[in-house]
Design an enzyme around this catalytic site. Structure first.
Site, PDB file in Angstrom:
ATOM      1  N   ASP A 142       0.879  -1.173   0.000  1.00  0.00           N
ATOM      2  CA  ASP A 142       0.000   0.000   0.000  1.00  0.00           C
ATOM      3  C   ASP A 142       0.917   1.224   0.000  1.00  0.00           C
ATOM      4  O   ASP A 142       2.141   1.104  -0.201  1.00  0.00           O
ATOM      5  CB  ASP A 142      -0.995  -0.037   1.174  1.00  0.00           C
ATOM      6  CG  ASP A 142      -0.342   0.166   2.541  1.00  0.00           C
ATOM      7  OD1 ASP A 142       0.910   0.220   2.615  1.00  0.00           O
ATOM      8  OD2 ASP A 142      -1.079   0.248   3.541  1.00  0.00           O
TER       9      ASP A 142
ATOM     10  N   HIS B 165       6.963 -31.077  10.373  1.00  0.00           N
ATOM     11  CA  HIS B 165       6.257 -29.831  10.040  1.00  0.00           C
ATOM     12  C   HIS B 165       5.209 -30.030   8.953  1.00  0.00           C
ATOM     13  O   HIS B 165       4.267 -29.255   8.851  1.00  0.00           O
ATOM     14  CB  HIS B 165       7.268 -28.755   9.613  1.00  0.00           C
ATOM     15  CG  HIS B 165       8.296 -28.489  10.657  1.00  0.00           C
ATOM     16  ND1 HIS B 165       7.987 -27.914  11.860  1.00  0.00           N
ATOM     17  CD2 HIS B 165       9.620 -28.770  10.700  1.00  0.00           C
ATOM     18  CE1 HIS B 165       9.078 -27.831  12.602  1.00  0.00           C
ATOM     19  NE2 HIS B 165      10.086 -28.353  11.923  1.00  0.00           N
TER      20      HIS B 165
ATOM     21  N   THR C 257       2.659  -1.649   9.072  1.00  0.00           N
ATOM     22  CA  THR C 257       3.070  -2.583  10.132  1.00  0.00           C
ATOM     23  C   THR C 257       3.253  -4.012   9.630  1.00  0.00           C
ATOM     24  O   THR C 257       3.829  -4.841  10.325  1.00  0.00           O
ATOM     25  CB  THR C 257       1.974  -2.651  11.222  1.00  0.00           C
ATOM     26  OG1 THR C 257       0.757  -3.100  10.582  1.00  0.00           O
ATOM     27  CG2 THR C 257       1.739  -1.305  11.893  1.00  0.00           C
TER      28      THR C 257
ATOM     29  N   CYS D 176       3.020  -3.326   4.078  1.00  0.00           N
ATOM     30  CA  CYS D 176       2.190  -2.182   4.484  1.00  0.00           C
ATOM     31  C   CYS D 176       2.929  -1.523   5.643  1.00  0.00           C
ATOM     32  O   CYS D 176       4.113  -1.814   5.856  1.00  0.00           O
ATOM     33  CB  CYS D 176       0.755  -2.598   4.833  1.00  0.00           C
ATOM     34  SG  CYS D 176       0.583  -3.730   6.227  1.00  0.00           S
TER      35      CYS D 176
ATOM     36  N   HIS E  16       9.844 -24.176   8.776  1.00  0.00           N
ATOM     37  CA  HIS E  16       8.801 -24.818   9.582  1.00  0.00           C
ATOM     38  C   HIS E  16       7.386 -24.618   9.044  1.00  0.00           C
ATOM     39  O   HIS E  16       6.540 -25.488   9.220  1.00  0.00           O
ATOM     40  CB  HIS E  16       8.833 -24.289  11.023  1.00  0.00           C
ATOM     41  CG  HIS E  16      10.044 -24.754  11.785  1.00  0.00           C
ATOM     42  ND1 HIS E  16      10.192 -24.543  13.132  1.00  0.00           N
ATOM     43  CD2 HIS E  16      11.169 -25.408  11.388  1.00  0.00           C
ATOM     44  CE1 HIS E  16      11.357 -25.055  13.539  1.00  0.00           C
ATOM     45  NE2 HIS E  16      11.967 -25.573  12.492  1.00  0.00           N
TER      46      HIS E  16
HETATM   47  C1  RB5 Z   1      -1.915   2.640   6.512  1.00  0.00           C
HETATM   48  O1  RB5 Z   1      -1.943   3.860   7.184  1.00  0.00           O
HETATM   49  C2  RB5 Z   1      -1.708   1.502   7.504  1.00  0.00           C
HETATM   50  O2  RB5 Z   1      -2.847   1.343   8.284  1.00  0.00           O
HETATM   51  C3  RB5 Z   1      -1.373   0.233   6.763  1.00  0.00           C
HETATM   52  O3  RB5 Z   1      -0.238   0.431   5.989  1.00  0.00           O
HETATM   53  C4  RB5 Z   1      -1.057  -0.991   7.610  1.00  0.00           C
HETATM   54  O4  RB5 Z   1      -0.101  -0.739   8.570  1.00  0.00           O
HETATM   55  C5  RB5 Z   1      -2.215  -1.746   8.115  1.00  0.00           C
HETATM   56  O5  RB5 Z   1      -2.081  -2.806   8.761  1.00  0.00           O
END
Ligand code: RB5
Length: 145
Positions: free
Chosen positions: A8, A133, A67, A65, A98
């Site tokens: 994203d 596994h 996180t 993304c 695994h």
């Molecule tokens: C975008 O702001 C953020 O929410 C997205 O990149 C991600 O971290 C969502 O899990």
């Protein structure tokens, strides 16, 4: 080996850096977007990359993304996808050994490009161990039915 890449807006810069890195290592890259830092919805890109793996249009996927959490949740909804969020090389190694992970998920806002390259290199060079596994991964596959 062909790698499907998706991010994203929060993962865009790292995706671009990884694309160059993968091409320099002679991997084929299928860039599923996004193509700018304009705000987009991560599930759209998780779905594209997950479907590339499901349809065998690519060997492995990489999703990024902010996180890595949203991409992981979304990609793992697609049958046959084992997406692993890794922020350290040892996690990537064990995700392959695994869990037979077929999608690497990275947290674009939390790790450097150098660390992401190291994690990616480890993920793409390790193989599933099978053995004990295998039956665990099969139990996960059973849940898809
Ligand atoms: C975008 O702001 C953020 O929410 C997205 O990149 C991600 O971290 C969502 O899990």
């Amino acid at each position: 080996m062909k790698i499907a890449l998706g991010s994203d807006h929060a993962g865009f810069k790292l995706k671009e850096a990884l694309k160059g890195f993968l091409i320099s290592k002679d991997f084929k890259v299928l860039d599923e977007g996004t193509y700018s830092e304009d705000s987009v919805d991560y599930p759209d890109f998780a779905k594209k990359v997950a479907n590339d793996i499901k349809s065998k249009n690519a060997d492995f996927g990489i999703l990024i993304c902010g996180t890595g959490i949203g991409m992981s949740i979304a990609a793992n909804r697609i049958k046959g996808i084992r997406a692993a969020l890794c922020w350290f090389p040892e996690m990537a190694r064990l995700a392959r050994l695994h869990n037979d992970a077929n999608v690497l998920v990275l947290p674009g806002r939390l790790i450097s490009s150098e660390l992401a390259q190291w994690i990616t290199e480890v993920f793409l060079s390790e193989r599933f161990e099978g053995g004990r596994h295998e039956k665990r991964v099969k139990k996960i596959e059973e849940m898809d039915k």
